[in-house]
Design a protein around this motif. Structure first.
Motif, PDB file in Angstrom:
ATOM      1  N   CYS A 142      64.732 -49.084 -24.321  1.00 15.55           N
ATOM      2  CA  CYS A 142      63.767 -49.814 -25.145  1.00 15.55           C
ATOM      3  C   CYS A 142      63.825 -49.349 -26.586  1.00 15.55           C
ATOM      4  CB  CYS A 142      62.366 -49.619 -24.566  1.00 15.55           C
ATOM      5  SG  CYS A 142      61.059 -50.437 -25.510  1.00 15.55           S
ATOM      6  N   VAL A 143      63.825 -48.038 -26.790  1.00 16.18           N
ATOM      7  CA  VAL A 143      63.871 -47.490 -28.144  1.00 16.18           C
ATOM      8  C   VAL A 143      65.152 -47.925 -28.858  1.00 16.18           C
ATOM      9  CG1 VAL A 143      64.080 -45.337 -29.464  1.00 16.18           C
ATOM     10  CG2 VAL A 143      62.402 -45.517 -27.610  1.00 16.18           C
ATOM     11  N   ARG A 144      66.248 -47.873 -28.165  1.00 15.94           N
ATOM     12  CA  ARG A 144      67.543 -48.110 -28.797  1.00 15.94           C
ATOM     13  C   ARG A 144      67.841 -49.597 -29.025  1.00 15.94           C
ATOM     14  NH1 ARG A 144      72.369 -44.987 -26.072  1.00 15.94           N
ATOM     15  NH2 ARG A 144      70.984 -43.253 -26.573  1.00 15.94           N
ATOM     16  N   HIS A 145      67.414 -50.432 -28.096  1.00 16.06           N
ATOM     17  CA  HIS A 145      67.831 -51.827 -28.147  1.00 16.06           C
ATOM     18  C   HIS A 145      66.706 -52.818 -28.454  1.00 16.06           C
ATOM     19  CE1 HIS A 145      71.914 -51.043 -26.728  1.00 16.06           C
ATOM     20  NE2 HIS A 145      71.392 -50.175 -25.885  1.00 16.06           N
ATOM     21  N   GLN A 146      65.450 -52.373 -28.445  1.00 19.93           N
ATOM     22  CA  GLN A 146      64.361 -53.337 -28.610  1.00 19.93           C
ATOM     23  C   GLN A 146      63.411 -53.030 -29.773  1.00 19.93           C
ATOM     24  OE1 GLN A 146      62.825 -53.010 -24.578  1.00 19.93           O
ATOM     25  NE2 GLN A 146      63.965 -54.820 -23.914  1.00 19.93           N
ATOM     26  N   HIS A 147      63.273 -51.775 -30.146  1.00 21.04           N
ATOM     27  CA  HIS A 147      62.293 -51.429 -31.157  1.00 21.04           C
ATOM     28  C   HIS A 147      62.545 -52.130 -32.495  1.00 21.04           C
ATOM     29  CE1 HIS A 147      60.074 -47.622 -29.567  1.00 21.04           C
ATOM     30  NE2 HIS A 147      59.967 -48.668 -28.764  1.00 21.04           N
ATOM     31  N   ALA A 148      63.769 -52.075 -32.973  1.00 18.78           N
ATOM     32  CA  ALA A 148      64.067 -52.707 -34.263  1.00 18.78           C
ATOM     33  C   ALA A 148      63.866 -54.219 -34.186  1.00 18.78           C
ATOM     34  CB  ALA A 148      65.491 -52.378 -34.698  1.00 18.78           C
ATOM     35  N   MET A 149      64.214 -54.816 -33.063  1.00 23.30           N
ATOM     36  CA  MET A 149      64.022 -56.260 -32.873  1.00 23.30           C
ATOM     37  C   MET A 149      62.539 -56.625 -32.939  1.00 23.30           C
ATOM     38  SD  MET A 149      62.803 -58.398 -30.247  1.00 23.30           S
ATOM     39  CE  MET A 149      63.105 -57.517 -28.711  1.00 23.30           C
ATOM     40  N   VAL A 150      61.698 -55.819 -32.286  1.00 20.34           N
ATOM     41  CA  VAL A 150      60.254 -56.074 -32.307  1.00 20.34           C
ATOM     42  C   VAL A 150      59.720 -55.974 -33.739  1.00 20.34           C
ATOM     43  CG1 VAL A 150      58.006 -55.181 -31.560  1.00 20.34           C
ATOM     44  CG2 VAL A 150      59.888 -55.345 -29.921  1.00 20.34           C
ATOM     45  N   ALA A 151      60.186 -54.964 -34.474  1.00 19.46           N
ATOM     46  CA  ALA A 151      59.727 -54.782 -35.855  1.00 19.46           C
ATOM     47  C   ALA A 151      60.150 -55.954 -36.735  1.00 19.46           C
ATOM     48  CB  ALA A 151      60.278 -53.476 -36.415  1.00 19.46           C
ATOM     49  N   ARG A 152      61.389 -56.399 -36.603  1.00 17.35           N
ATOM     50  CA  ARG A 152      61.862 -57.508 -37.431  1.00 17.35           C
ATOM     51  C   ARG A 152      61.132 -58.805 -37.072  1.00 17.35           C
ATOM     52  NH1 ARG A 152      67.054 -54.743 -37.291  1.00 17.35           N
ATOM     53  NH2 ARG A 152      67.412 -54.062 -39.444  1.00 17.35           N
ATOM     54  N   ARG A 153      60.885 -59.002 -35.805  1.00 11.46           N
ATOM     55  CA  ARG A 153      60.138 -60.192 -35.396  1.00 11.46           C
ATOM     56  C   ARG A 153      58.732 -60.175 -35.996  1.00 11.46           C
ATOM     57  NH1 ARG A 153      56.428 -61.747 -31.760  1.00 11.46           N
ATOM     58  NH2 ARG A 153      56.606 -63.819 -30.802  1.00 11.46           N
ATOM     59  N   GLY A 154      58.187 -58.965 -36.169  1.00 12.63           N
ATOM     60  CA  GLY A 154      56.874 -58.839 -36.775  1.00 12.63           C
ATOM     61  C   GLY A 154      56.894 -58.837 -38.291  1.00 12.63           C
TER      62      GLY A 154
END
Length: 248
Positions: free
Chosen positions: A83-95
């Motif tokens: 989750c940290v490696r593959h999803q965190h940045a995506m969640v931040a950019r989506r926000g």
């Protein structure tokens, strides 16, 4: 090396043996382990069930807590690291928070699942462990497919003194947990678990190990209901075990 520990939600609430063993192991290898007390959930459950807006503050908090905590970050969980490696940045950019996304990417590049940290970063496979039991290894889906840890856990287990490693048939097949999948698709999850348990029992192992307490909880619950006598033990606990009586 200074290493920050992500204990994980399951480690904190239900299976503290895994994070404790991680600390014991890394300190035995000569490293400083720190535990940022303000850590909370990494947001994996929220992301995987589609609640990305609710995951965003958890991502922000995780980055704030761990960014300056240590040289590297470790978690005894392939799914949390995934989750940290593959999803965190995506969640931040989506926000709409590019600054957070970049900070999340930097932290992700220094965050490792335990076997990755040991083999790839610290360069060890023989950690001085002793565990005189017959063991089979289940490769969890996130560690196998998201992190691609490959045979690193097996390489570590093969160096454990006294341990007899038995190959698990259809090892790469999911155990059926999948977080909320096991709740939303209980019948399918139970059928997948039945297949996994049959394969574990066919090895005549005393212990089934893996790198995620979530999968071990699922498999262990099934095995206990069968009164099989087979235990589930996290990889960290095996690697932390010694002749001096560490976790066994």
């Amino acid at each position: 090396m200074r290493i920050a520990l992500v204990a994980t939600c399951l480690g904190d609430a239900m299976f503290p043996q895994a994070p404790r063993a991680t600390v014991l192991l890394l300190e035995r290898l000569g490293h400083e382990v720190v535990f940022p007390a303000d850590q909370t959930c990494c947001g994996q459950m929220h992301v995987n069930t589609g609640y990305l807006d609710l995951a965003l503050p958890l991502v922000r908090h995780h980055v704030d807590v761990f960014s300056g905590a240590a040289d590297v970050v470790v978690a005894p969980s392939g799914s949390c690291v995934g989750c940290v490696r593959h999803q965190h940045a995506m969640v931040a950019r989506r926000g709409g928070d590019e600054k957070l996304a970049q900070a999340a990417e930097d932290l992700a590049g220094r965050t490792y699942e335990l076997s990755e940290l040991l083999v790839d970063v610290l360069g060890v496979t023989d950690v001085g462990a002793y565990y005189p039991h017959r063991v089979t290894y289940h490769p969890t889906c996130h560690s196998l497919r998201m992190l691609r840890v490959g045979d690193k856990p097996l390489r570590l287990l093969r160096e454990v003194r006294g341990l007899t490693l038995t190959e698990l048939p259809d090892a790469e097949v999911c155990c059926g947990f999948g977080g909320t999948f096991a709740v939303k698709n209980a019948e399918t999850s139970t059928a997948m678990l039945a297949d996994k348990m049959a394969n574990v029992l066919s090895t005549h192992a005393e212990v089934c190990t893996a790198g995620d307490t979530s999968c071990l909880m699922h498999i262990g619950g099934g095995l206990s209901r069968l009164r099989s006598g087979v235990r589930t033990v996290h990889l960290a606990e095996i690697l932390a075990s010694t002749t001096e009586g560490a976790p066994a």
